[in-house]
Design a protein around this motif. Structure first.
Motif, PDB file in Angstrom:
ATOM      1  N   PRO A   1       0.796  -1.228   0.000  1.00  0.00           N
ATOM      2  CA  PRO A   1       0.000   0.000   0.000  1.00  0.00           C
ATOM      3  C   PRO A   1       0.830   1.281   0.000  1.00  0.00           C
ATOM      4  CG  PRO A   1      -0.110  -1.066   2.135  1.00  0.00           C
ATOM      5  CD  PRO A   1       0.603  -2.011   1.210  1.00  0.00           C
ATOM      6  N   LYS A   2       2.143   1.186   0.278  1.00  0.00           N
ATOM      7  CA  LYS A   2       2.983   2.384   0.263  1.00  0.00           C
ATOM      8  C   LYS A   2       3.409   2.787  -1.151  1.00  0.00           C
ATOM      9  CE  LYS A   2       4.731   2.217   4.933  1.00  0.00           C
ATOM     10  NZ  LYS A   2       5.903   2.413   5.763  1.00  0.00           N
ATOM     11  N   LYS A   3       3.172   1.905  -2.125  1.00  0.00           N
ATOM     12  CA  LYS A   3       3.519   2.195  -3.512  1.00  0.00           C
ATOM     13  C   LYS A   3       2.249   2.178  -4.354  1.00  0.00           C
ATOM     14  CE  LYS A   3       8.229   0.534  -3.271  1.00  0.00           C
ATOM     15  NZ  LYS A   3       9.235  -0.365  -3.839  1.00  0.00           N
ATOM     16  N   VAL A   4       1.915   3.317  -4.928  1.00  0.00           N
ATOM     17  CA  VAL A   4       0.714   3.441  -5.753  1.00  0.00           C
ATOM     18  C   VAL A   4       1.153   3.373  -7.208  1.00  0.00           C
ATOM     19  CG1 VAL A   4      -1.268   4.877  -6.319  1.00  0.00           C
ATOM     20  CG2 VAL A   4      -0.381   4.854  -3.972  1.00  0.00           C
ATOM     21  N   THR A   5       0.677   2.331  -7.913  1.00  0.00           N
ATOM     22  CA  THR A   5       1.072   2.107  -9.301  1.00  0.00           C
ATOM     23  C   THR A   5      -0.122   2.248 -10.239  1.00  0.00           C
ATOM     24  OG1 THR A   5       0.721  -0.276  -9.083  1.00  0.00           O
ATOM     25  CG2 THR A   5       2.930   0.530  -8.615  1.00  0.00           C
ATOM     26  N   ALA A   6       0.188   2.434 -11.520  1.00  0.00           N
ATOM     27  CA  ALA A   6      -0.860   2.527 -12.536  1.00  0.00           C
ATOM     28  C   ALA A   6      -1.451   1.130 -12.764  1.00  0.00           C
ATOM     29  CB  ALA A   6      -0.294   3.086 -13.836  1.00  0.00           C
ATOM     30  N   PHE A   7      -2.766   1.028 -12.675  1.00  0.00           N
ATOM     31  CA  PHE A   7      -3.400  -0.283 -12.860  1.00  0.00           C
ATOM     32  C   PHE A   7      -3.654  -0.580 -14.328  1.00  0.00           C
ATOM     33  CE2 PHE A   7      -6.775   2.722 -12.438  1.00  0.00           C
ATOM     34  CZ  PHE A   7      -7.808   2.264 -13.238  1.00  0.00           C
ATOM     35  N   LEU A   8      -3.457   0.419 -15.212  1.00  0.00           N
ATOM     36  CA  LEU A   8      -3.507   0.240 -16.650  1.00  0.00           C
ATOM     37  C   LEU A   8      -2.814   1.432 -17.286  1.00  0.00           C
ATOM     38  CD1 LEU A   8      -7.058   0.862 -18.093  1.00  0.00           C
ATOM     39  CD2 LEU A   8      -6.433   1.577 -15.846  1.00  0.00           C
ATOM     40  N   PRO A   9      -2.391   1.307 -18.548  1.00  0.00           N
ATOM     41  CA  PRO A   9      -1.705   2.419 -19.203  1.00  0.00           C
ATOM     42  C   PRO A   9      -2.624   3.626 -19.336  1.00  0.00           C
ATOM     43  CG  PRO A   9      -1.582   0.410 -20.532  1.00  0.00           C
ATOM     44  CD  PRO A   9      -2.542   0.144 -19.421  1.00  0.00           C
ATOM     45  N   GLY A  10      -2.046   4.817 -19.283  1.00  0.00           N
ATOM     46  CA  GLY A  10      -2.859   6.024 -19.413  1.00  0.00           C
ATOM     47  C   GLY A  10      -2.009   7.273 -19.346  1.00  0.00           C
ATOM     48  N   THR A  11      -2.684   8.410 -19.187  1.00  0.00           N
ATOM     49  CA  THR A  11      -2.031   9.714 -19.129  1.00  0.00           C
ATOM     50  C   THR A  11      -2.373  10.400 -17.814  1.00  0.00           C
ATOM     51  OG1 THR A  11      -2.219   9.917 -21.533  1.00  0.00           O
ATOM     52  CG2 THR A  11      -1.773  11.934 -20.316  1.00  0.00           C
ATOM     53  N   ILE A  12      -1.367  10.951 -17.157  1.00  0.00           N
ATOM     54  CA  ILE A  12      -1.583  11.671 -15.905  1.00  0.00           C
ATOM     55  C   ILE A  12      -2.217  13.015 -16.245  1.00  0.00           C
ATOM     56  CG2 ILE A  12      -0.527  12.662 -13.844  1.00  0.00           C
ATOM     57  CD1 ILE A  12      -0.306   9.558 -14.075  1.00  0.00           C
ATOM     58  N   GLN A  13      -3.445  13.239 -15.785  1.00  0.00           N
ATOM     59  CA  GLN A  13      -4.149  14.485 -16.073  1.00  0.00           C
ATOM     60  C   GLN A  13      -3.848  15.562 -15.053  1.00  0.00           C
ATOM     61  OE1 GLN A  13      -8.359  13.993 -16.546  1.00  0.00           O
ATOM     62  NE2 GLN A  13      -8.098  13.999 -18.756  1.00  0.00           N
ATOM     63  N   LYS A  14      -3.874  15.196 -13.772  1.00  0.00           N
ATOM     64  CA  LYS A  14      -3.689  16.193 -12.725  1.00  0.00           C
ATOM     65  C   LYS A  14      -3.099  15.526 -11.493  1.00  0.00           C
ATOM     66  CE  LYS A  14      -5.857  19.929 -10.272  1.00  0.00           C
ATOM     67  NZ  LYS A  14      -6.889  20.900 -10.212  1.00  0.00           N
ATOM     68  N   ILE A  15      -2.177  16.241 -10.832  1.00  0.00           N
ATOM     69  CA  ILE A  15      -1.581  15.763  -9.593  1.00  0.00           C
ATOM     70  C   ILE A  15      -2.012  16.713  -8.479  1.00  0.00           C
ATOM     71  CG2 ILE A  15       0.565  15.270  -8.369  1.00  0.00           C
ATOM     72  CD1 ILE A  15       1.836  14.784 -11.165  1.00  0.00           C
ATOM     73  N   MET A  16      -2.600  16.179  -7.426  1.00  0.00           N
ATOM     74  CA  MET A  16      -3.133  16.992  -6.340  1.00  0.00           C
ATOM     75  C   MET A  16      -2.209  17.094  -5.133  1.00  0.00           C
ATOM     76  SD  MET A  16      -5.560  15.521  -8.133  1.00  0.00           S
ATOM     77  CE  MET A  16      -7.228  15.642  -8.702  1.00  0.00           C
ATOM     78  N   VAL A  17      -1.127  16.314  -5.087  1.00  0.00           N
ATOM     79  CA  VAL A  17      -0.243  16.298  -3.921  1.00  0.00           C
ATOM     80  C   VAL A  17       1.189  16.635  -4.332  1.00  0.00           C
ATOM     81  CG1 VAL A  17      -1.640  14.662  -2.606  1.00  0.00           C
ATOM     82  CG2 VAL A  17       0.121  13.809  -4.159  1.00  0.00           C
ATOM     83  N   LYS A  18       2.022  16.904  -3.337  1.00  0.00           N
ATOM     84  CA  LYS A  18       3.440  17.184  -3.547  1.00  0.00           C
ATOM     85  C   LYS A  18       4.244  16.317  -2.586  1.00  0.00           C
ATOM     86  CE  LYS A  18       2.656  21.993  -4.693  1.00  0.00           C
ATOM     87  NZ  LYS A  18       2.797  23.379  -4.326  1.00  0.00           N
ATOM     88  N   LYS A  19       5.520  16.166  -2.882  1.00  0.00           N
ATOM     89  CA  LYS A  19       6.414  15.455  -1.962  1.00  0.00           C
ATOM     90  C   LYS A  19       6.334  16.153  -0.606  1.00  0.00           C
ATOM     91  CE  LYS A  19      11.168  14.009  -1.356  1.00  0.00           C
ATOM     92  NZ  LYS A  19      12.514  13.987  -1.933  1.00  0.00           N
ATOM     93  N   GLY A  20       6.171  15.354   0.440  1.00  0.00           N
ATOM     94  CA  GLY A  20       6.062  15.902   1.788  1.00  0.00           C
ATOM     95  C   GLY A  20       4.637  16.185   2.236  1.00  0.00           C
ATOM     96  N   SER A  21       3.676  16.096   1.312  1.00  0.00           N
ATOM     97  CA  SER A  21       2.269  16.319   1.679  1.00  0.00           C
ATOM     98  C   SER A  21       1.813  15.256   2.661  1.00  0.00           C
ATOM     99  CB  SER A  21       1.361  16.252   0.444  1.00  0.00           C
ATOM    100  OG  SER A  21       1.619  17.290  -0.446  1.00  0.00           O
ATOM    101  N   ARG A  22       1.046  15.674   3.649  1.00  0.00           N
ATOM    102  CA  ARG A  22       0.430  14.745   4.600  1.00  0.00           C
ATOM    103  C   ARG A  22      -0.989  14.480   4.098  1.00  0.00           C
ATOM    104  NH1 ARG A  22       2.055  13.020   9.299  1.00  0.00           N
ATOM    105  NH2 ARG A  22       3.741  14.537   9.417  1.00  0.00           N
TER     106      ARG A  22
END
Length: 85
Positions: A16-37
């Motif tokens: 659960p600490k590693k979130v992977t793509a479950f199928l090929p696709g395109t990243i549309q939007k990222i809502m978090v940053k490194k260090g985000s809680r």
């Protein structure tokens, strides 16, 4: 929006600490940053695949250790997208 479906995905249950793509696709939007809680269930990013928008959610409470994708990037199945500390 016609043709769009939202699916919640939390990554592989084996790590659960590693979130992977479950199928090929395109990243549309990222809502978090490194260090985000984040809390379990918080939206991390949107992965568009096969004309569907997939909400990728946090599988646990924690801190983002790393983000391994960028908006507009095409990813393959099992590509590591986000990792938790």
């Amino acid at each position: 929006i016609r043709g769009c479906t939202h699916i919640l995905w939390t990554g592989k249950p084996t790590d659960p600490k590693k979130v992977t793509a479950f199928l090929p696709g395109t990243i549309q939007k990222i809502m978090v940053k490194k260090g985000s809680r984040v809390k379990e269930g918080d939206k991390l990013l949107i992965l568009e695949a096969m004309k569907m928008r997939n909400d990728i959610i946090a599988p646990l409470n924690g801190v983002i250790k790393g983000i391994f994708v960028s908006e507009g990037e095409k990813v393959t199945k099992d590509h590591l997208m986000v990792e938790f500390e």
